[in-house]
Design a protein around this motif. Structure first.
Motif, PDB file in Angstrom:
ATOM      1  N   GLY A  33       0.766  -1.268   0.006  1.00  0.00           N
ATOM      2  CA  GLY A  33      -0.175  -0.177   0.031  1.00  0.00           C
ATOM      3  C   GLY A  33       0.818   1.242   0.011  1.00  0.00           C
ATOM      4  N   ALA A  34       1.932   1.380  -0.894  1.00  0.00           N
ATOM      5  CA  ALA A  34       2.946   2.302  -0.932  1.00  0.00           C
ATOM      6  C   ALA A  34       2.702   3.082  -1.945  1.00  0.00           C
ATOM      7  CB  ALA A  34       4.306   1.688  -0.571  1.00  0.00           C
ATOM      8  N   LEU A  35       3.618   4.304  -2.316  1.00  0.00           N
ATOM      9  CA  LEU A  35       3.709   4.925  -3.325  1.00  0.00           C
ATOM     10  C   LEU A  35       5.075   4.564  -3.728  1.00  0.00           C
ATOM     11  CD1 LEU A  35       3.334   7.433  -5.319  1.00  0.00           C
ATOM     12  CD2 LEU A  35       4.427   8.662  -3.815  1.00  0.00           C
ATOM     13  N   VAL A  36       5.106   4.239  -5.310  1.00  0.00           N
ATOM     14  CA  VAL A  36       6.281   3.984  -5.950  1.00  0.00           C
ATOM     15  C   VAL A  36       6.485   4.786  -7.088  1.00  0.00           C
ATOM     16  CG1 VAL A  36       4.893   2.421  -7.886  1.00  0.00           C
ATOM     17  CG2 VAL A  36       7.418   2.115  -7.463  1.00  0.00           C
ATOM     18  N   VAL A  37       7.627   5.553  -7.167  1.00  0.00           N
ATOM     19  CA  VAL A  37       8.192   6.340  -8.106  1.00  0.00           C
ATOM     20  C   VAL A  37       9.186   5.928  -9.073  1.00  0.00           C
ATOM     21  CG1 VAL A  37       9.109   8.673  -8.270  1.00  0.00           C
ATOM     22  CG2 VAL A  37       7.567   8.325  -6.501  1.00  0.00           C
ATOM     23  N   LEU A  38       9.005   5.896 -10.210  1.00  0.00           N
ATOM     24  CA  LEU A  38      10.053   5.303 -11.120  1.00  0.00           C
ATOM     25  C   LEU A  38      10.649   6.581 -11.840  1.00  0.00           C
ATOM     26  CD1 LEU A  38       7.908   2.468 -13.166  1.00  0.00           C
ATOM     27  CD2 LEU A  38       9.427   2.462 -11.013  1.00  0.00           C
ATOM     28  N   ALA A  39      12.008   6.847 -11.705  1.00  0.00           N
ATOM     29  CA  ALA A  39      12.632   8.057 -12.188  1.00  0.00           C
ATOM     30  C   ALA A  39      13.557   7.819 -13.291  1.00  0.00           C
ATOM     31  CB  ALA A  39      13.273   8.748 -11.124  1.00  0.00           C
ATOM     32  N   SER A  40      13.551   8.491 -14.351  1.00  0.00           N
ATOM     33  CA  SER A  40      14.537   8.366 -15.405  1.00  0.00           C
ATOM     34  C   SER A  40      14.345   9.648 -16.288  1.00  0.00           C
ATOM     35  CB  SER A  40      14.367   7.036 -16.351  1.00  0.00           C
ATOM     36  OG  SER A  40      15.224   6.989 -17.322  1.00  0.00           O
ATOM     37  N   ALA A  41      15.545   9.891 -16.842  1.00  0.00           N
ATOM     38  CA  ALA A  41      15.578  10.823 -18.012  1.00  0.00           C
ATOM     39  C   ALA A  41      15.284  10.100 -19.515  1.00  0.00           C
ATOM     40  CB  ALA A  41      16.996  11.499 -18.318  1.00  0.00           C
ATOM     41  N   THR A  42      15.389   8.718 -19.430  1.00  0.00           N
ATOM     42  CA  THR A  42      14.888   7.984 -20.750  1.00  0.00           C
ATOM     43  C   THR A  42      14.224   6.862 -20.364  1.00  0.00           C
ATOM     44  OG1 THR A  42      17.154   6.913 -20.442  1.00  0.00           O
ATOM     45  CG2 THR A  42      17.204   8.712 -22.007  1.00  0.00           C
ATOM     46  N   PRO A  43      12.808   6.919 -19.838  1.00  0.00           N
ATOM     47  CA  PRO A  43      12.276   6.126 -19.355  1.00  0.00           C
ATOM     48  C   PRO A  43      12.109   4.761 -20.253  1.00  0.00           C
ATOM     49  CG  PRO A  43      11.025   8.055 -18.930  1.00  0.00           C
ATOM     50  CD  PRO A  43      12.141   8.061 -19.990  1.00  0.00           C
ATOM     51  N   SER A  44      11.744   3.508 -19.751  1.00  0.00           N
ATOM     52  CA  SER A  44      11.674   2.361 -20.658  1.00  0.00           C
ATOM     53  C   SER A  44      10.277   2.448 -21.468  1.00  0.00           C
ATOM     54  CB  SER A  44      11.725   1.242 -19.608  1.00  0.00           C
ATOM     55  OG  SER A  44      10.447   1.230 -18.676  1.00  0.00           O
ATOM     56  N   LEU A  45      10.311   2.003 -22.376  1.00  0.00           N
ATOM     57  CA  LEU A  45       8.888   1.910 -23.156  1.00  0.00           C
ATOM     58  C   LEU A  45       7.702   1.643 -22.498  1.00  0.00           C
ATOM     59  CD1 LEU A  45       9.868   1.126 -26.999  1.00  0.00           C
ATOM     60  CD2 LEU A  45       9.824   3.462 -25.877  1.00  0.00           C
ATOM     61  N   LEU A  84      23.642  -1.086 -31.598  1.00  0.00           N
ATOM     62  CA  LEU A  84      22.554  -1.308 -32.572  1.00  0.00           C
ATOM     63  C   LEU A  84      22.878  -2.446 -33.117  1.00  0.00           C
ATOM     64  CD1 LEU A  84      22.440   2.307 -34.096  1.00  0.00           C
ATOM     65  CD2 LEU A  84      20.668   1.214 -32.754  1.00  0.00           C
ATOM     66  N   ARG A  85      23.980  -3.203 -32.953  1.00  0.00           N
ATOM     67  CA  ARG A  85      24.256  -4.443 -33.647  1.00  0.00           C
ATOM     68  C   ARG A  85      23.866  -5.767 -32.840  1.00  0.00           C
ATOM     69  NH1 ARG A  85      30.281  -2.454 -33.314  1.00  0.00           N
ATOM     70  NH2 ARG A  85      30.211  -0.754 -34.762  1.00  0.00           N
ATOM     71  N   GLY A  86      23.179  -6.534 -33.872  1.00  0.00           N
ATOM     72  CA  GLY A  86      22.724  -7.965 -33.269  1.00  0.00           C
ATOM     73  C   GLY A  86      21.130  -7.886 -33.246  1.00  0.00           C
ATOM     74  N   GLY A  87      20.566  -8.954 -32.845  1.00  0.00           N
ATOM     75  CA  GLY A  87      19.078  -9.182 -33.028  1.00  0.00           C
ATOM     76  C   GLY A  87      18.051  -8.752 -31.828  1.00  0.00           C
ATOM     77  N   ASP A  88      18.770  -8.030 -30.698  1.00  0.00           N
ATOM     78  CA  ASP A  88      18.273  -7.726 -29.741  1.00  0.00           C
ATOM     79  C   ASP A  88      16.883  -6.740 -29.980  1.00  0.00           C
ATOM     80  OD1 ASP A  88      17.170  -6.880 -27.173  1.00  0.00           O
ATOM     81  OD2 ASP A  88      19.024  -6.329 -26.434  1.00  0.00           O
ATOM     82  N   LEU A  89      15.575  -7.178 -29.685  1.00  0.00           N
ATOM     83  CA  LEU A  89      14.458  -6.410 -29.989  1.00  0.00           C
ATOM     84  C   LEU A  89      14.405  -4.806 -29.478  1.00  0.00           C
ATOM     85  CD1 LEU A  89      11.896  -5.970 -27.481  1.00  0.00           C
ATOM     86  CD2 LEU A  89      12.321  -8.459 -27.811  1.00  0.00           C
ATOM     87  N   ARG A  90      15.558  -4.860 -28.385  1.00  0.00           N
ATOM     88  CA  ARG A  90      15.371  -3.696 -27.516  1.00  0.00           C
ATOM     89  C   ARG A  90      16.863  -2.714 -27.811  1.00  0.00           C
ATOM     90  NH1 ARG A  90      13.358  -7.075 -23.460  1.00  0.00           N
ATOM     91  NH2 ARG A  90      11.380  -6.336 -22.554  1.00  0.00           N
ATOM     92  N   ALA A  91      17.549  -3.197 -29.040  1.00  0.00           N
ATOM     93  CA  ALA A  91      18.652  -2.580 -29.264  1.00  0.00           C
ATOM     94  C   ALA A  91      18.513  -1.090 -29.543  1.00  0.00           C
ATOM     95  CB  ALA A  91      19.114  -3.286 -30.604  1.00  0.00           C
ATOM     96  N   GLY A  92      17.332  -0.649 -30.196  1.00  0.00           N
ATOM     97  CA  GLY A  92      17.100   0.702 -30.561  1.00  0.00           C
ATOM     98  C   GLY A  92      16.880   1.454 -29.292  1.00  0.00           C
ATOM     99  N   ASP A 134      12.530 -17.416 -18.339  1.00  0.00           N
ATOM    100  CA  ASP A 134      12.848 -16.069 -17.987  1.00  0.00           C
ATOM    101  C   ASP A 134      11.699 -15.025 -18.622  1.00  0.00           C
ATOM    102  OD1 ASP A 134      13.664 -13.386 -18.118  1.00  0.00           O
ATOM    103  OD2 ASP A 134      15.373 -13.841 -19.435  1.00  0.00           O
ATOM    104  N   VAL A 135      10.738 -14.644 -17.642  1.00  0.00           N
ATOM    105  CA  VAL A 135       9.733 -13.723 -17.885  1.00  0.00           C
ATOM    106  C   VAL A 135      10.079 -12.384 -18.397  1.00  0.00           C
ATOM    107  CG1 VAL A 135       7.447 -12.761 -17.472  1.00  0.00           C
ATOM    108  CG2 VAL A 135       7.991 -15.202 -16.774  1.00  0.00           C
ATOM    109  N   ASP A 136       9.826 -11.716 -19.533  1.00  0.00           N
ATOM    110  CA  ASP A 136      10.304 -10.450 -20.031  1.00  0.00           C
ATOM    111  C   ASP A 136      11.714 -10.634 -20.120  1.00  0.00           C
ATOM    112  OD1 ASP A 136       9.983  -7.774 -20.978  1.00  0.00           O
ATOM    113  OD2 ASP A 136      10.152  -7.012 -18.606  1.00  0.00           O
ATOM    114  N   PRO A 137      12.345 -11.305 -21.044  1.00  0.00           N
ATOM    115  CA  PRO A 137      13.818 -11.478 -21.182  1.00  0.00           C
ATOM    116  C   PRO A 137      14.366 -10.027 -21.902  1.00  0.00           C
ATOM    117  CG  PRO A 137      12.740 -12.418 -22.840  1.00  0.00           C
ATOM    118  CD  PRO A 137      11.830 -12.179 -22.077  1.00  0.00           C
ATOM    119  N   TYR A 138      15.519  -9.898 -21.209  1.00  0.00           N
ATOM    120  CA  TYR A 138      16.302  -8.314 -21.646  1.00  0.00           C
ATOM    121  C   TYR A 138      17.535  -8.951 -22.300  1.00  0.00           C
ATOM    122  CZ  TYR A 138      13.722  -4.738 -19.598  1.00  0.00           C
ATOM    123  OH  TYR A 138      12.985  -3.752 -19.227  1.00  0.00           O
ATOM    124  N   SER A 139      17.957 -10.252 -22.194  1.00  0.00           N
ATOM    125  CA  SER A 139      19.256 -10.920 -23.124  1.00  0.00           C
ATOM    126  C   SER A 139      18.841 -12.011 -23.782  1.00  0.00           C
ATOM    127  CB  SER A 139      20.185 -11.291 -21.993  1.00  0.00           C
ATOM    128  OG  SER A 139      21.161 -11.955 -22.582  1.00  0.00           O
TER     129      SER A 139
END
Length: 720
Positions: A340-352, A557-565, A713-718
Motif C-alpha cells: 500500500g505504498a507509493l512507487v516512483v520510477l525516475a529516469s531521463a530516458t524511461p523504458s517504453l 545497435l548491432r545484433g538481433g536484440d528487440l530492445r537494441a534501438g 525468463d519472463v520478460d527477457p532482456y538478454s
C-alpha cells in the motif's frame, strides 16, 4: 488443540512443507524455525497455521523457534507473488529475503580505556590523550586523532599501563533522519512535481508515478522531498531507494546526508557481511528508515514501507539474469502494491513499458523538461566515419580529436565514452585465423593490456596472453581486433601527452571506495580526459565537463536484440547528458558509420518523442512489449543428445492456447557456456493471456532429465 505449521524452506522446493507444532511453542506466521528434512536440519519460515486434528498421517515436529525478527506479512506475500510471476519455486525468493541473516553479526570492537594509572613522565601530548580518553572507550586511531597526537604517543601510554585494551559491543542503532533540515531550493517545475508526490502520499494506498526529467533536471531533489514527506507523515514509515550500480549509489549518498543529516542505510554487494546483517535487522526492527540499495534490497523485511523509488528505472542492471530471475522495476511496483505504498520510477530516458503505462494513465506522469538552474542541454552532433575516418590503426576521428584539443585549451574536461571493457574485444591469430575463446564456452576472450591477460566477461575465465597461437603454434601471431577503453586511453595519451587521463570501468575501479575517489577527482578538475564505459555515463555530475565523445555509437545497435534501438537511445542520451551540466555549454559528438539511422537522427535532434512514437509503432505492429508479452525458456545440458531429446519432447508438449506463439527450439547465440550446450524457446503472448499460467502448465507436461537444467525468463532482456 494441536496445530499444523506450513514451513517454507529457502530451497528449490515447489511448496511449503507441513510440520506438527509442539505443545507450548505458540508459533506465529512469519516466525523463523528449524525443521527436519530427511537427515538434515533446515531453517525455514512459518507461512501458515491450521487446525491439526483429523490428519491421516503423523507429521514430524518443528524443532525450535529461532530468535530472529519474524518476516512481516507483506514480505511473505511478496515472496509468493514474485515466485508466481517468475514461474519459479517460492524457496528462491525466500532465500533472498533471508540473505541478511546468513551473515555473521559484527564482532566486538577493540578499544582503549583509562586504567587510573598516571604516566611516569607527563608531557603536553600525554595530557591531551588523558583528556580525550575521558570521553569513554575509543579505538587507538580514533583516540590519537581526537587528541591530535601521533599513534606512537598512544602506544607508549598502553605500554606503561595508563591505557588498557577493552572490547566494546558495536553500536547497532541507526541515527534517525533530521526532518527539520531545510530542503534545497527547487525550481517551479521541481516544486510542482514534489507537491504532487506529497499529495499522493497523503492520499495513502498504492499509487505509481513516473518522474520523467531530462538529464540534469534535478529528479533526485524531487524524490528526496517525497522521501521527507513520507518520513514526516508517520514516525514508523520507511523509504527504499533502488539504484542500478554501486558507483551511482556512492554518488547519491552525499545528497541524502545533506538533506537528512545522516547517511542512509546501504544494501549492495560492496557492503561487508556484518554490516549487511546489521542492516537487515535494522530494517526488520523499523530502525532503518531510509535504505539505498541495489535490486536485492526489494526483499528486505520492511515493517512499514511507504515509498519506493526506482532511480534510472530504465537501466538493464535491474534485471537479475542468474539464479532467481526477475526484473526489479516490475517487482518494485508489485512490492509497493502489496504494502500500500507509493512507487516512483525516475529516469531521463524511461523504458517504453513505463512510458506506455504513463500514457495509459496507470502511472501519474510528472515531467521535468529543463535542466536545473542556468544549465542547458548539450548540442549533439554526428561524425560520419565514412567521410572523416580516423588514421589507420586509430579510433578517434579528426573532428573528435580537434574538439578534445579545443576543450583542453579552454581548461575544460572531456569524456570519451565506449561501452566496451578491456583493450580489445577479440584476439585472433594472423596465421590461421583462430579466435581466442574461453574453454567450454563460445564467448570470445577480451584482451586486458593492463594485466597482460585474456579474460572472458561471461564466465570470468582468465589466462595470460600466450606468446604463440595455441591452435597452430605460430609465434607472435596473436593480434587484437577492435577497441576497448584501454585502447582508446592509449590513443588519447599518444594524441594528448600533457593531458591528465584516467579510465573508469569495472576493470580499473574495483569497489565503491575506488569509484567514489575517481568521481571526486573528476569533479575536482584533477582529470582532463576521462575514458569510460557506462559506469560514468549516468548519474554523475562533473561541473567542468563540456565535451562527450562517443567512440562507437553503432555498438549497441548491432545484433538481433528487440530492445537494441531503445537501449542505444537511452545509453547515448545518458552519456551525452554528462556534458554542460553547469554554467558552461556542453557538446556531444557521436562517431557513427550509419548517421542516417533513426535512433541517431532522433538523438541529434534531441527528439525523444519522435523516437518513442516510431519505436512504439514498430512494437505494436509486431505484438512486442509493451503491447505483447515475451518469455524465454532456456534449456542446457552437457549431453547434446539428451538435451535435443528433451527440447523435442517439450516442443511436442506445448499446450494449445489462443493468443500464444512458441518459436524454437533453436541453438542459443551462445550455444556453449561452461561446457553446457544451450537451446532456447521464445514465447510471444497477447497481453490478455495468463503467460505465467501457460508456462507453468507447459513445464509440467515434460519431465526434465537430471542432466538438463531449464530456466524460465519472463520478460527477457538478454537474448544470448
Amino acid at each position: 488443540m494441536p496445530r499444523i505449521a506450513s514451513v517454507l524452506l529457502p530451497m528449490p522446493l515447489p511448496e511449503a512443507f507441513d510440520y506438527a507444532e509442539p505443545e507450548g511453542l505458540d508459533l506465529a506466521i512469519g516466525d523463523h524455525v528449524t525443521v527436519p528434512l530427511g537427515p538434515r536440519v533446515i531453517r525455514g519460515v512459518v507461512t501458515g497455521l491450521r487446525d491439526g486434528t483429523g490428519g491421516n498421517r503423523p507429521l514430524k515436529p518443528v524443532l525450535e523457534r529461532v530468535d530472529d525478527p519474524p518476516l512481516p506479512p507483506g514480505v511473505l506475500s511478496f515472496v509468493e507473488w514474485a515466485a508466481r510471476y517468475s514461474v519459479d519455486v517460492p524457496g528462491w525468493p525466500l532465500a533472498m529475503a533471508l540473505r541478511g541473516l546468513r551473515h555473521p553479526a559484527a564482532k566486538p570492537d577493540k578499544a582503549l580505556v583509562l586504567t587510573g594509572a598516571q604516566p611516569a613522565r607527563m608531557t603536553p601530548a600525554r595530557l591531551k590523550v588523558l583528556a580525550a580518553a575521558e570521553e569513554g572507550p575509543m579505538a587507538s586511531g580514533a583516540l590519537a586523532a581526537a587528541a591530535g597526537v601521533s599513534a606512537g604517543v598512544v602506544k607508549g601510554m598502553v605500554d606503561e599501563g595508563v591505557l588498557a585494551v577493552t572490547w566494546v559491543e558495536p553500536d547497532t542503532r541507526f541515527p534517525q533522519p533530521d526532518l527539520s533540515r531545510p530542503p534545497q531550493t527547487l525550481n517551479p517545475s521541481q516544486q510542482a512535481s514534489a507537491d504532487v508526490l506529497s499529495e499522493m502520499l497523503a492520499a495513502g494506498g498504492f499509487q505509481a508515478a513516473l518522474l520523467d526529467g531530462v538529464t540534469g533536471s534535478g529528479k533526485t531533489e524531487v524524490y528526496l522531498e517525497a522521501a521527507a514527506a513520507a518520513l514526516a507523515a508517520d514516525p514508523d514509515s520507511q523509504v527504499l531507494i533502488l539504484l542500478p550500480e554501486i558507483a551511482l549509489t556512492q554518488a547519491v549518498l552525499a545528497r541524502f546526508e545533506a538533506r537528512f543529516g545522516v547517511a542512509p542505510v546501504e544494501w549492495h554487494s560492496a557492503v561487508s557481511p556484518p554490516r549487511r546483517r546489521r542492516a537487515w535487522e535494522g530494517v526488520a526492527a523499523g530502525q532503518a528508515r531510509i535504505v539505498v540499495g541495489a535490486r536485492s534490497a526489494l526483499f528486505l523485511p520492511f515493517r512499514k514501507l511507504r515509498l519506493v523509488v526506482v532511480d534510472e528505472e530504465h537501466d538493464g542492471s535491474f534485471k537479475q539474469e542468474e539464479g532467481f530471475i526477475y526484473q526489479a522495476r516490475d517487482l518494485a511496483v508489485a512490492r509497493a502494491k502489496i504494502e500500500g505504498a507509493l512507487v516512483v520510477l525516475a529516469s531521463a530516458t524511461p523504458s517504453l513499458e513505463s512510458l506506455w503505462n504513463a500514457q495509459a494513465g496507470r502511472y501519474r506522469w510528472l515531467r521535468l523538461s529543463a535542466r536545473h538552474g542556468a544549465a542547458q542541454l548539450p548540442d549533439i552532433g554526428l561524425i560520419d566515419m565514412r567521410e572523416t575516418p580516423p588514421e589507420p590503426g586509430r579510433w578517434l576521428s579528426p573532428p573528435l580529436v580537434k574538439a578534445v584539443s579545443v576543450a583542453l585549451s579552454r581548461g575544460e574536461q572531456s569524456l570519451l565514452f565506449l561501452n566496451r571493457r578491456g583493450y580489445a574485444p577479440l584476439v585472433l591469430c594472423r596465421a590461421c585465423g583462430e579466435k581466442m575463446k574461453s574453454p567450454d564456452t563460445d564467448s570470445w576472450l577480451v584482451e586486458h593490456r593492463y594485466t597482460g591477460r585474456l579474460v572472458c566477461h561471461l564466465t570470468g575465465f582468465s589466462m595470460k596472453k600466450p606468446e604463440a597461437c595455441p591452435h597452430c603454434g605460430a609465434k607472435d601471431s596473436l593480434t587484437s581486433i577492435g577497441p576497448g577503453v584501454e585502447r582508446v586511453e592509449e590513443e588519447a595519451r599518444h594524441l594528448f601527452p600533457d593531458a591528465r587521463i584516467a579510465v573508469f570501468s569495472s576493470d580499473t575501479v574495483f569497489d565503491a571506495a575506488g569509484a567514489r575517489a575517481l568521481v571526486d577527482s573528476m569533479a575536482a578538475g584533477e582529470i582532463d580526459i576521462l575514458v569510460a564505459t557506462q559506469a560514468a555515463a549516468k548519474g554523475h555530475n562533473f561541473p567542468n565537463l563540456t565535451l562527450v565523445g562517443v567512440v562507437d555509437a553503432d555498438l549497441s545497435l548491432r545484433g538481433g536484440d528487440l530492445r537494441a534501438g531503445e537501449r542505444t537511445f537511452q545509453l547515448l542520451a545518458q552519456a551525452a547528458g554528462r556534458a554542460g551540466r553547469h554554467e558552461k555549454p556542453g557538446r556531444a559528438l557521436l562517431q557513427t558509420y550509419a548517421p542516417e539511422h533513426g535512433v541517431l537522427q532522433a538523438l541529434k535532434a534531441q527528439d525523444r518523442d519522435a523516437f518513442v512514437e516510431a519505436e512504439m509503432a514498430m512494437r505494436q505492429e509486431a505484438g512486442l512489449p509493451p503491447f505483447g508479452r515475451l518469455a524465454a525458456v532456456i534449456a542446457s545440458g552437457p549431453d547434446p543428445v539428451a538435451l535435443e531429446a528433451y527440447c523435442n519432447a517439450l516442443a511436442a508438449a506445448t499446450p494449445n492456447a489462443e493468443g500464444v506463439e512458441v518459436f524454437g527450439p533453436a541453438d542459443a547465440p551462445l550455444a556453449l557456456v561452461r561446457g553446457r550446450r544451450r537451446k532456447r524457446f521464445l514465447v510471444r503472448a497477447e497481453r490478455s493471456v495468463d503467460l505465467q499460467g501457460f508456462l507453468a502448465a507447459w513445464r509440467a507436461r515434460a519431465k526434465v532429465p537430471n542432466s538438463v537444467r531449464v530456466v524460465f525468463d519472463v520478460d527477457p532482456y538478454s537474448f544470448l
